[in-house]
Design an enzyme around this catalytic site. Structure first.
Site, PDB file in Angstrom:
ATOM      1  N   THR A   1      49.238  38.127  36.786  1.00  0.00           N
ATOM      2  CA  THR A   1      49.489  39.370  36.284  1.00  0.00           C
ATOM      3  C   THR A   1      50.754  39.971  36.967  1.00  0.00           C
ATOM      4  O   THR A   1      51.473  39.797  37.968  1.00  0.00           O
ATOM      5  CB  THR A   1      48.298  40.369  37.091  1.00  0.00           C
ATOM      6  OG1 THR A   1      48.736  41.833  36.916  1.00  0.00           O
ATOM      7  CG2 THR A   1      48.396  40.228  38.539  1.00  0.00           C
TER       8      THR A   1
ATOM      9  N   SER B   1      39.204  42.071  38.338  1.00  0.00           N
ATOM     10  CA  SER B   1      40.564  42.330  37.759  1.00  0.00           C
ATOM     11  C   SER B   1      40.717  44.193  37.637  1.00  0.00           C
ATOM     12  O   SER B   1      41.500  44.462  36.939  1.00  0.00           O
ATOM     13  CB  SER B   1      40.867  41.959  36.377  1.00  0.00           C
ATOM     14  OG  SER B   1      39.896  42.401  35.493  1.00  0.00           O
TER      15      SER B   1
ATOM     16  N   TYR C   1      37.538  39.161  27.973  1.00  0.00           N
ATOM     17  CA  TYR C   1      38.244  39.461  26.809  1.00  0.00           C
ATOM     18  C   TYR C   1      39.600  38.397  26.363  1.00  0.00           C
ATOM     19  O   TYR C   1      39.289  38.083  25.395  1.00  0.00           O
ATOM     20  CB  TYR C   1      38.925  40.881  27.250  1.00  0.00           C
ATOM     21  CG  TYR C   1      39.836  41.569  26.377  1.00  0.00           C
ATOM     22  CD1 TYR C   1      39.914  41.368  25.095  1.00  0.00           C
ATOM     23  CD2 TYR C   1      41.243  41.980  26.881  1.00  0.00           C
ATOM     24  CE1 TYR C   1      40.913  41.938  24.235  1.00  0.00           C
ATOM     25  CE2 TYR C   1      42.292  42.488  26.287  1.00  0.00           C
ATOM     26  CZ  TYR C   1      42.209  42.566  24.815  1.00  0.00           C
ATOM     27  OH  TYR C   1      43.081  43.277  24.252  1.00  0.00           O
TER      28      TYR C   1
ATOM     29  N   TYR D   1      43.895  43.385  44.340  1.00  0.00           N
ATOM     30  CA  TYR D   1      43.925  42.820  43.094  1.00  0.00           C
ATOM     31  C   TYR D   1      45.500  42.025  42.765  1.00  0.00           C
ATOM     32  O   TYR D   1      45.547  40.527  42.816  1.00  0.00           O
ATOM     33  CB  TYR D   1      43.768  43.672  41.862  1.00  0.00           C
ATOM     34  CG  TYR D   1      44.045  42.868  40.593  1.00  0.00           C
ATOM     35  CD1 TYR D   1      43.319  41.883  40.217  1.00  0.00           C
ATOM     36  CD2 TYR D   1      45.033  43.389  39.691  1.00  0.00           C
ATOM     37  CE1 TYR D   1      43.542  41.229  39.097  1.00  0.00           C
ATOM     38  CE2 TYR D   1      45.414  42.780  38.618  1.00  0.00           C
ATOM     39  CZ  TYR D   1      44.550  41.895  38.175  1.00  0.00           C
ATOM     40  OH  TYR D   1      44.585  41.127  37.097  1.00  0.00           O
TER      41      TYR D   1
ATOM     42  N   THR E   1      30.894  40.088  34.473  1.00  0.00           N
ATOM     43  CA  THR E   1      31.644  41.057  33.627  1.00  0.00           C
ATOM     44  C   THR E   1      31.797  40.722  31.881  1.00  0.00           C
ATOM     45  O   THR E   1      32.371  41.430  31.191  1.00  0.00           O
ATOM     46  CB  THR E   1      33.140  41.556  34.118  1.00  0.00           C
ATOM     47  OG1 THR E   1      33.841  40.194  34.295  1.00  0.00           O
ATOM     48  CG2 THR E   1      32.792  42.149  35.396  1.00  0.00           C
TER      49      THR E   1
ATOM     50  N   ARG F   1      46.955  58.550  39.125  1.00  0.00           N
ATOM     51  CA  ARG F   1      46.076  57.490  39.652  1.00  0.00           C
ATOM     52  C   ARG F   1      46.524  56.799  40.699  1.00  0.00           C
ATOM     53  O   ARG F   1      47.864  56.262  40.625  1.00  0.00           O
ATOM     54  CB  ARG F   1      45.664  56.684  38.443  1.00  0.00           C
ATOM     55  CG  ARG F   1      44.377  56.012  38.841  1.00  0.00           C
ATOM     56  CD  ARG F   1      44.078  54.762  37.631  1.00  0.00           C
ATOM     57  NE  ARG F   1      45.058  54.138  36.972  1.00  0.00           N
ATOM     58  CZ  ARG F   1      45.003  53.352  36.008  1.00  0.00           C
ATOM     59  NH1 ARG F   1      43.749  53.171  35.643  1.00  0.00           N
ATOM     60  NH2 ARG F   1      45.750  52.524  35.363  1.00  0.00           N
TER      61      ARG F   1
HETATM   62  N1  UDP Z   1      45.812  55.844  31.911  1.00  0.00           N
HETATM   63  C1  UDP Z   1      45.608  57.232  31.523  1.00  0.00           C
HETATM   64  N2  UDP Z   1      44.468  57.512  31.475  1.00  0.00           N
HETATM   65  C2  UDP Z   1      43.306  56.551  31.078  1.00  0.00           C
HETATM   66  C3  UDP Z   1      43.518  55.256  31.625  1.00  0.00           C
HETATM   67  C4  UDP Z   1      44.975  54.953  32.043  1.00  0.00           C
HETATM   68  O1  UDP Z   1      46.515  58.154  31.862  1.00  0.00           O
HETATM   69  O2  UDP Z   1      42.213  56.848  30.959  1.00  0.00           O
HETATM   70  C5  UDP Z   1      47.222  55.630  32.364  1.00  0.00           C
HETATM   71  C6  UDP Z   1      47.429  54.731  33.739  1.00  0.00           C
HETATM   72  O3  UDP Z   1      47.586  55.963  34.706  1.00  0.00           O
HETATM   73  C7  UDP Z   1      48.694  53.987  33.541  1.00  0.00           C
HETATM   74  C8  UDP Z   1      48.546  53.565  32.021  1.00  0.00           C
HETATM   75  O4  UDP Z   1      47.845  54.733  31.411  1.00  0.00           O
HETATM   76  O5  UDP Z   1      49.966  54.635  33.693  1.00  0.00           O
HETATM   77  C9  UDP Z   1      48.073  52.401  31.698  1.00  0.00           C
HETATM   78  O6  UDP Z   1      46.947  52.054  32.442  1.00  0.00           O
HETATM   79  P1  UDP Z   1      45.910  50.700  32.195  1.00  0.00           P
HETATM   80  O7  UDP Z   1      44.878  51.073  33.189  1.00  0.00           O
HETATM   81  O8  UDP Z   1      45.509  50.647  30.689  1.00  0.00           O
HETATM   82  O9  UDP Z   1      46.614  49.768  32.792  1.00  0.00           O
HETATM   83  P2  UDP Z   1      47.573  49.394  34.285  1.00  0.00           P
HETATM   84  O10 UDP Z   1      49.100  49.546  33.860  1.00  0.00           O
HETATM   85  O11 UDP Z   1      46.915  50.294  35.130  1.00  0.00           O
HETATM   86  O12 UDP Z   1      47.295  47.881  34.180  1.00  0.00           O
END
Ligand code: UDP
Length: 315
Positions: free
Chosen positions: A112, A72, A11, A136, A35, A274
Protein backbone atom coordinates in the site's frame (compact mmCIF):
# COMPACT_ATOMS: atom_id res chain seq x y z
CA UNK A 1 -0.70 -22.10 -13.15
CA UNK A 2 -2.28 -23.46 -9.96
CA UNK A 3 -2.73 -20.43 -7.74
CA UNK A 4 -3.91 -19.61 -4.24
CA UNK A 5 -5.63 -16.25 -3.86
CA UNK A 6 -5.98 -15.30 -0.20
CA UNK A 7 -8.68 -12.71 0.41
CA UNK A 8 -10.28 -13.57 -2.94
CA UNK A 9 -13.76 -12.81 -1.60
CA UNK A 10 -12.80 -9.18 -1.06
CA UNK A 11 -12.90 -6.26 -3.47
CA UNK A 12 -9.47 -6.33 -5.15
CA UNK A 13 -8.94 -10.06 -4.55
CA UNK A 14 -12.18 -11.03 -6.29
CA UNK A 15 -11.38 -8.92 -9.37
CA UNK A 16 -7.87 -10.39 -9.61
CA UNK A 17 -9.21 -13.95 -9.08
CA UNK A 18 -11.77 -13.41 -11.86
CA UNK A 19 -9.09 -12.13 -14.27
CA UNK A 20 -6.75 -15.02 -13.39
CA UNK A 21 -9.50 -17.52 -14.20
CA UNK A 22 -10.21 -15.72 -17.48
CA UNK A 23 -6.51 -15.99 -18.31
CA UNK A 24 -6.70 -19.77 -17.86
CA UNK A 25 -5.24 -20.21 -14.38
CA UNK A 26 -6.57 -22.68 -11.83
CA UNK A 27 -7.59 -20.66 -8.77
CA UNK A 28 -8.32 -21.55 -5.17
CA UNK A 29 -9.70 -18.70 -3.06
CA UNK A 30 -8.99 -18.75 0.68
CA UNK A 31 -11.02 -16.27 2.69
CA UNK A 32 -12.48 -16.25 6.21
CA UNK A 33 -15.33 -13.96 5.08
CA UNK A 34 -14.58 -11.59 7.97
CA UNK A 35 -14.92 -8.71 5.53
CA UNK A 36 -15.36 -10.49 2.18
CA UNK A 37 -18.52 -11.96 0.64
CA UNK A 38 -18.89 -15.55 -0.52
CA UNK A 39 -20.88 -14.45 -3.59
CA UNK A 40 -17.88 -12.37 -4.67
CA UNK A 41 -15.79 -15.52 -5.19
CA UNK A 42 -15.73 -15.80 -8.98
CA UNK A 43 -17.28 -18.71 -10.84
CA UNK A 44 -14.69 -21.36 -11.57
CA UNK A 45 -12.68 -20.82 -8.38
CA UNK A 46 -12.46 -23.43 -5.64
CA UNK A 47 -13.42 -21.79 -2.35
CA UNK A 48 -11.90 -22.63 1.03
CA UNK A 49 -13.42 -20.75 3.95
CA UNK A 50 -10.56 -20.48 6.40
CA UNK A 51 -8.40 -18.05 8.27
CA UNK A 52 -5.01 -17.08 6.87
CA UNK A 53 -3.37 -19.05 9.70
CA UNK A 54 -4.88 -22.20 8.14
CA UNK A 55 -3.61 -21.55 4.62
CA UNK A 56 -1.50 -24.72 4.64
CA UNK A 57 -4.59 -26.83 3.86
CA UNK A 58 -4.98 -25.04 0.52
CA UNK A 59 -1.34 -25.10 -0.63
CA UNK A 60 -0.94 -28.62 -2.02
CA UNK A 61 0.14 -28.41 -5.65
CA UNK A 62 0.04 -24.60 -5.66
CA UNK A 63 2.70 -22.84 -7.74
CA UNK A 64 2.20 -19.25 -6.56
CA UNK A 65 0.20 -17.25 -4.03
CA UNK A 66 -1.50 -13.88 -4.52
CA UNK A 67 -1.94 -12.55 -1.00
CA UNK A 68 -4.75 -10.04 -0.36
CA UNK A 69 -6.16 -11.27 2.96
CA UNK A 70 -5.60 -8.43 5.42
CA UNK A 71 -7.17 -5.86 7.67
CA UNK A 72 -7.21 -2.57 5.78
CA UNK A 73 -8.91 0.22 7.72
CA UNK A 74 -6.52 2.96 8.78
CA UNK A 75 -8.77 4.24 11.60
CA UNK A 76 -9.36 0.75 12.99
CA UNK A 77 -5.61 0.12 12.92
CA UNK A 78 -5.06 3.12 15.17
CA UNK A 79 -7.76 1.87 17.59
CA UNK A 80 -6.67 -1.78 17.53
CA UNK A 81 -3.02 -2.01 16.46
CA UNK A 82 -2.67 -5.57 17.78
CA UNK A 83 -5.30 -6.78 15.32
CA UNK A 84 -3.26 -5.34 12.46
CA UNK A 85 0.09 -6.72 13.60
CA UNK A 86 -1.42 -10.16 14.24
CA UNK A 87 -3.38 -10.40 10.98
CA UNK A 88 -1.24 -8.53 8.53
CA UNK A 89 2.24 -9.35 9.78
CA UNK A 90 1.67 -12.49 11.89
CA UNK A 91 -0.76 -13.98 9.36
CA UNK A 92 1.62 -13.35 6.48
CA UNK A 93 4.66 -14.76 8.27
CA UNK A 94 2.63 -17.91 8.97
CA UNK A 95 1.60 -18.04 5.31
CA UNK A 96 5.24 -17.70 4.21
CA UNK A 97 6.25 -20.59 6.50
CA UNK A 98 3.40 -22.72 5.17
CA UNK A 99 4.51 -21.86 1.61
CA UNK A 100 8.05 -22.95 2.44
CA UNK A 101 6.76 -26.22 3.94
CA UNK A 102 4.75 -26.90 0.75
CA UNK A 103 7.54 -25.89 -1.61
CA UNK A 104 5.68 -22.81 -2.90
CA UNK A 105 8.29 -20.20 -3.79
CA UNK A 106 6.35 -17.35 -5.43
CA UNK A 107 4.15 -14.62 -3.99
CA UNK A 108 2.50 -11.41 -5.19
CA UNK A 109 1.70 -9.22 -2.19
CA UNK A 110 -0.89 -6.51 -1.82
CA UNK A 111 1.05 -3.62 -0.28
CA UNK A 112 0.00 0.00 0.00
CA UNK A 113 0.86 3.67 -0.44
CA UNK A 114 0.37 3.88 3.35
CA UNK A 115 3.89 2.42 3.68
CA UNK A 116 5.26 5.84 2.69
CA UNK A 117 3.39 7.97 5.23
CA UNK A 118 3.65 11.74 4.69
CA UNK A 119 5.62 12.05 1.43
CA UNK A 120 8.54 14.41 0.95
CA UNK A 121 7.81 14.82 -2.75
CA UNK A 122 5.23 14.06 -5.38
CA UNK A 123 4.88 11.83 -7.30
CA UNK A 124 6.19 9.17 -4.92
CA UNK A 125 8.81 6.74 -6.20
CA UNK A 126 9.57 3.33 -4.75
CA UNK A 127 12.95 4.40 -3.35
CA UNK A 128 11.41 7.25 -1.33
CA UNK A 129 11.44 7.08 2.49
CA UNK A 130 8.93 4.73 4.12
CA UNK A 131 7.63 6.28 7.33
CA UNK A 132 4.11 4.96 7.84
CA UNK A 133 1.89 7.09 10.06
CA UNK A 134 -0.46 4.31 11.21
CA UNK A 135 -0.30 0.61 12.19
CA UNK A 136 -1.96 -0.44 8.92
CA UNK A 137 0.85 1.04 6.83
CA UNK A 138 3.47 -0.13 9.33
CA UNK A 139 2.20 -3.72 9.26
CA UNK A 140 2.28 -3.79 5.44
CA UNK A 141 5.77 -2.27 5.41
CA UNK A 142 6.92 -4.94 7.87
CA UNK A 143 5.71 -7.61 5.44
CA UNK A 144 7.57 -5.90 2.59
CA UNK A 145 10.71 -5.96 4.76
CA UNK A 146 10.21 -9.66 5.55
CA UNK A 147 9.72 -10.46 1.86
CA UNK A 148 13.06 -8.84 1.02
CA UNK A 149 14.77 -10.85 3.76
CA UNK A 150 13.13 -14.14 2.71
CA UNK A 151 14.05 -13.50 -0.91
CA UNK A 152 17.69 -13.14 0.12
CA UNK A 153 17.74 -15.95 2.68
CA UNK A 154 15.28 -18.51 1.32
CA UNK A 155 15.27 -17.73 -2.37
CA UNK A 156 11.61 -16.66 -2.25
CA UNK A 157 10.38 -14.84 -5.34
CA UNK A 158 8.17 -11.89 -4.38
CA UNK A 159 6.54 -8.82 -5.87
CA UNK A 160 4.91 -6.17 -3.67
CA UNK A 161 2.38 -3.92 -5.36
CA UNK A 162 1.84 -0.65 -3.51
CA UNK A 163 -1.69 0.45 -4.31
CA UNK A 164 -2.73 4.07 -4.21
CA UNK A 165 -6.53 4.74 -4.24
CA UNK A 166 -8.32 1.81 -5.84
CA UNK A 167 -11.81 2.42 -7.20
CA UNK A 168 -14.19 1.37 -9.97
CA UNK A 169 -15.67 -2.05 -10.56
CA UNK A 170 -15.30 -5.06 -12.82
CA UNK A 171 -18.73 -6.26 -13.88
CA UNK A 172 -20.54 -7.25 -10.69
CA UNK A 173 -17.34 -7.16 -8.63
CA UNK A 174 -17.36 -3.94 -6.67
CA UNK A 175 -16.42 -2.37 -3.37
CA UNK A 176 -18.82 -3.51 -0.61
CA UNK A 177 -17.51 -2.85 2.85
CA UNK A 178 -19.72 -3.17 5.93
CA UNK A 179 -18.04 -0.01 7.20
CA UNK A 180 -17.36 2.14 4.16
CA UNK A 181 -14.60 4.68 4.68
CA UNK A 182 -13.54 5.29 1.08
CA UNK A 183 -14.44 8.46 -0.74
CA UNK A 184 -15.92 7.31 -4.06
CA UNK A 185 -18.33 4.67 -2.66
CA UNK A 186 -19.41 7.10 0.05
CA UNK A 187 -20.12 9.84 -2.48
CA UNK A 188 -22.05 7.43 -4.72
CA UNK A 189 -24.13 6.25 -1.76
CA UNK A 190 -25.57 9.76 -1.61
CA UNK A 191 -26.71 9.36 -5.21
CA UNK A 192 -28.40 6.02 -4.44
CA UNK A 193 -30.15 7.56 -1.45
CA UNK A 194 -28.31 5.46 1.14
CA UNK A 195 -26.74 8.60 2.61
CA UNK A 196 -28.02 12.16 2.77
CA UNK A 197 -24.72 13.89 2.17
CA UNK A 198 -21.01 13.29 1.96
CA UNK A 199 -18.56 14.78 4.45
CA UNK A 200 -15.51 16.55 3.08
CA UNK A 201 -12.72 15.90 5.58
CA UNK A 202 -10.93 19.25 5.68
CA UNK A 203 -10.75 22.18 3.26
CA UNK A 204 -7.61 23.81 4.66
CA UNK A 205 -4.93 21.61 3.11
CA UNK A 206 -2.15 23.22 1.05
CA UNK A 207 -3.74 22.17 -2.26
CA UNK A 208 -5.44 24.16 -5.03
CA UNK A 209 -8.96 23.89 -3.54
CA UNK A 210 -7.92 23.05 0.03
CA UNK A 211 -9.06 19.41 -0.08
CA UNK A 212 -6.80 16.33 -0.16
CA UNK A 213 -5.46 15.10 -3.48
CA UNK A 214 -5.29 11.37 -4.27
CA UNK A 215 -4.30 9.15 -7.18
CA UNK A 216 -7.25 6.96 -8.20
CA UNK A 217 -6.56 3.72 -10.06
CA UNK A 218 -9.18 1.54 -11.71
CA UNK A 219 -9.46 -1.88 -10.09
CA UNK A 220 -9.18 -3.52 -13.56
CA UNK A 221 -5.88 -1.76 -14.27
CA UNK A 222 -4.71 -2.79 -10.82
CA UNK A 223 -5.74 -6.39 -11.47
CA UNK A 224 -3.82 -6.47 -14.75
CA UNK A 225 -0.69 -5.45 -12.86
CA UNK A 226 -1.06 -8.58 -10.71
CA UNK A 227 -1.05 -10.81 -13.76
CA UNK A 228 2.10 -9.09 -15.04
CA UNK A 229 3.69 -9.32 -11.59
CA UNK A 230 2.91 -13.03 -11.42
CA UNK A 231 4.80 -13.58 -14.68
CA UNK A 232 7.70 -11.49 -13.42
CA UNK A 233 8.19 -13.18 -10.02
CA UNK A 234 11.80 -14.40 -9.92
CA UNK A 235 13.21 -16.71 -7.23
CA UNK A 236 15.58 -14.84 -4.90
CA UNK A 237 14.21 -11.40 -5.84
CA UNK A 238 11.78 -9.06 -4.12
CA UNK A 239 10.52 -6.28 -6.35
CA UNK A 240 8.38 -3.35 -5.24
CA UNK A 241 6.11 -1.41 -7.60
CA UNK A 242 3.82 1.56 -7.04
CA UNK A 243 0.45 1.45 -8.73
CA UNK A 244 -1.51 4.57 -9.47
CA UNK A 245 -2.70 6.42 -12.54
CA UNK A 246 -0.16 9.21 -12.00
CA UNK A 247 -2.69 12.05 -11.73
CA UNK A 248 -4.04 13.64 -8.58
CA UNK A 249 -7.68 14.61 -7.98
CA UNK A 250 -8.97 16.57 -5.01
CA UNK A 251 -11.93 15.48 -2.89
CA UNK A 252 -13.95 18.32 -4.46
CA UNK A 253 -13.00 17.19 -7.97
CA UNK A 254 -14.07 13.64 -7.18
CA UNK A 255 -17.42 14.86 -5.89
CA UNK A 256 -17.90 16.97 -9.06
CA UNK A 257 -17.22 14.01 -11.32
CA UNK A 258 -19.64 11.89 -9.28
CA UNK A 259 -22.29 14.60 -9.73
CA UNK A 260 -21.75 14.59 -13.51
CA UNK A 261 -21.83 10.81 -13.78
CA UNK A 262 -24.89 10.26 -11.58
CA UNK A 263 -26.84 13.41 -12.43
CA UNK A 264 -27.49 13.76 -8.69
CA UNK A 265 -26.74 16.98 -6.81
CA UNK A 266 -24.87 15.08 -4.02
CA UNK A 267 -24.85 17.53 -1.11
CA UNK A 268 -21.43 17.86 0.51
CA UNK A 269 -20.86 19.00 4.09
CA UNK A 270 -17.49 20.34 5.16
CA UNK A 271 -16.12 18.59 8.23
CA UNK A 272 -12.86 18.44 10.16
CA UNK A 273 -9.69 16.89 8.84
CA UNK A 274 -9.47 13.13 9.31
CA UNK A 275 -6.40 12.45 11.47
CA UNK A 276 -3.44 11.00 9.58
CA UNK A 277 -4.49 12.08 6.05
CA UNK A 278 -1.54 13.40 4.03
CA UNK A 279 -2.44 16.40 1.81
CA UNK A 280 -1.26 14.84 -1.46
CA UNK A 281 -0.59 11.19 -2.40
CA UNK A 282 0.27 10.63 -6.04
CA UNK A 283 2.22 7.66 -7.39
CA UNK A 284 4.94 7.47 -9.91
CA UNK A 285 4.20 4.16 -11.62
CA UNK A 286 7.13 4.63 -13.99
CA UNK A 287 8.95 1.59 -12.63
CA UNK A 288 6.21 -0.95 -13.36
CA UNK A 289 5.54 0.67 -16.73
CA UNK A 290 9.19 0.43 -17.63
CA UNK A 291 9.97 -3.01 -16.21
CA UNK A 292 6.72 -4.93 -16.73
CA UNK A 293 5.10 -2.95 -19.54
CA UNK A 294 2.04 -2.08 -17.43
CA UNK A 295 -0.18 0.74 -18.69
CA UNK A 296 -3.37 2.02 -17.09
CA UNK A 297 -6.19 1.75 -19.64
CA UNK A 298 -9.05 3.25 -17.65
CA UNK A 299 -7.17 6.04 -15.94
CA UNK A 300 -9.75 8.77 -16.50
CA UNK A 301 -11.54 9.55 -13.25
CA UNK A 302 -14.83 9.69 -15.15
CA UNK A 303 -14.39 6.08 -16.32
CA UNK A 304 -13.47 4.93 -12.82
CA UNK A 305 -16.52 6.62 -11.30
CA UNK A 306 -18.82 5.46 -14.15
CA UNK A 307 -17.87 1.82 -13.61
CA UNK A 308 -18.30 2.10 -9.84
CA UNK A 309 -21.69 3.75 -10.39
CA UNK A 310 -22.75 1.15 -12.96
CA UNK A 311 -22.03 -1.72 -10.56
CA UNK A 312 -23.68 0.03 -7.61
CA UNK A 313 -26.81 1.25 -9.34
CA UNK A 314 -27.22 -1.56 -11.87
CA UNK A 315 -27.05 1.06 -14.67
N1 UDP B 1 -12.66 11.55 2.32
C1 UDP B 1 -13.67 12.48 2.55
N2 UDP B 1 -14.92 12.02 2.88
C2 UDP B 1 -15.20 10.67 2.99
C3 UDP B 1 -14.17 9.74 2.75
C4 UDP B 1 -12.92 10.22 2.42
O1 UDP B 1 -13.45 13.69 2.46
O2 UDP B 1 -16.36 10.32 3.31
C5 UDP B 1 -11.33 12.03 1.93
C6 UDP B 1 -10.20 11.54 2.82
O3 UDP B 1 -9.99 12.40 3.91
C7 UDP B 1 -9.03 11.53 1.85
C8 UDP B 1 -9.68 11.20 0.50
O4 UDP B 1 -11.06 11.51 0.65
O5 UDP B 1 -8.46 12.82 1.76
C9 UDP B 1 -9.53 9.76 0.10
O6 UDP B 1 -9.92 8.97 1.23
P1 UDP B 1 -10.11 7.39 1.12
O7 UDP B 1 -10.55 6.92 2.48
O8 UDP B 1 -11.00 7.07 -0.03
O9 UDP B 1 -8.68 6.85 0.77
P2 UDP B 1 -7.24 7.04 1.49
O10 UDP B 1 -6.52 8.06 0.66
O11 UDP B 1 -7.45 7.45 2.90
O12 UDP B 1 -6.63 5.67 1.36
Amino acid sequence: MRLLVTGGAGYVGSVVAAQLIEAGHEVTVLDDLSTGHEDAVPEGARFVRADITEAGQALDGVEAVLHFAAKSLVGESVQQPGLYWANNLGGTLGLLDAMRDHGVGRIVFSSTAATYGEPERSPIEEGDPTRPTNPYGASKLAVDTALSAYARQRGLGAVSLRYFNVAGAYGRFRERHAVETHLIPNVLKVATGERESVSVFGTDYPTADGTCVRDYIHVCDLAKAHLLALDAVTPGEHRVYNLGSGAGFSVQEVISVCREVTGHEIPAVVGDRRPGDPAVLVASSARIQRELGWKPERAALRDIVSDAWGALSGK
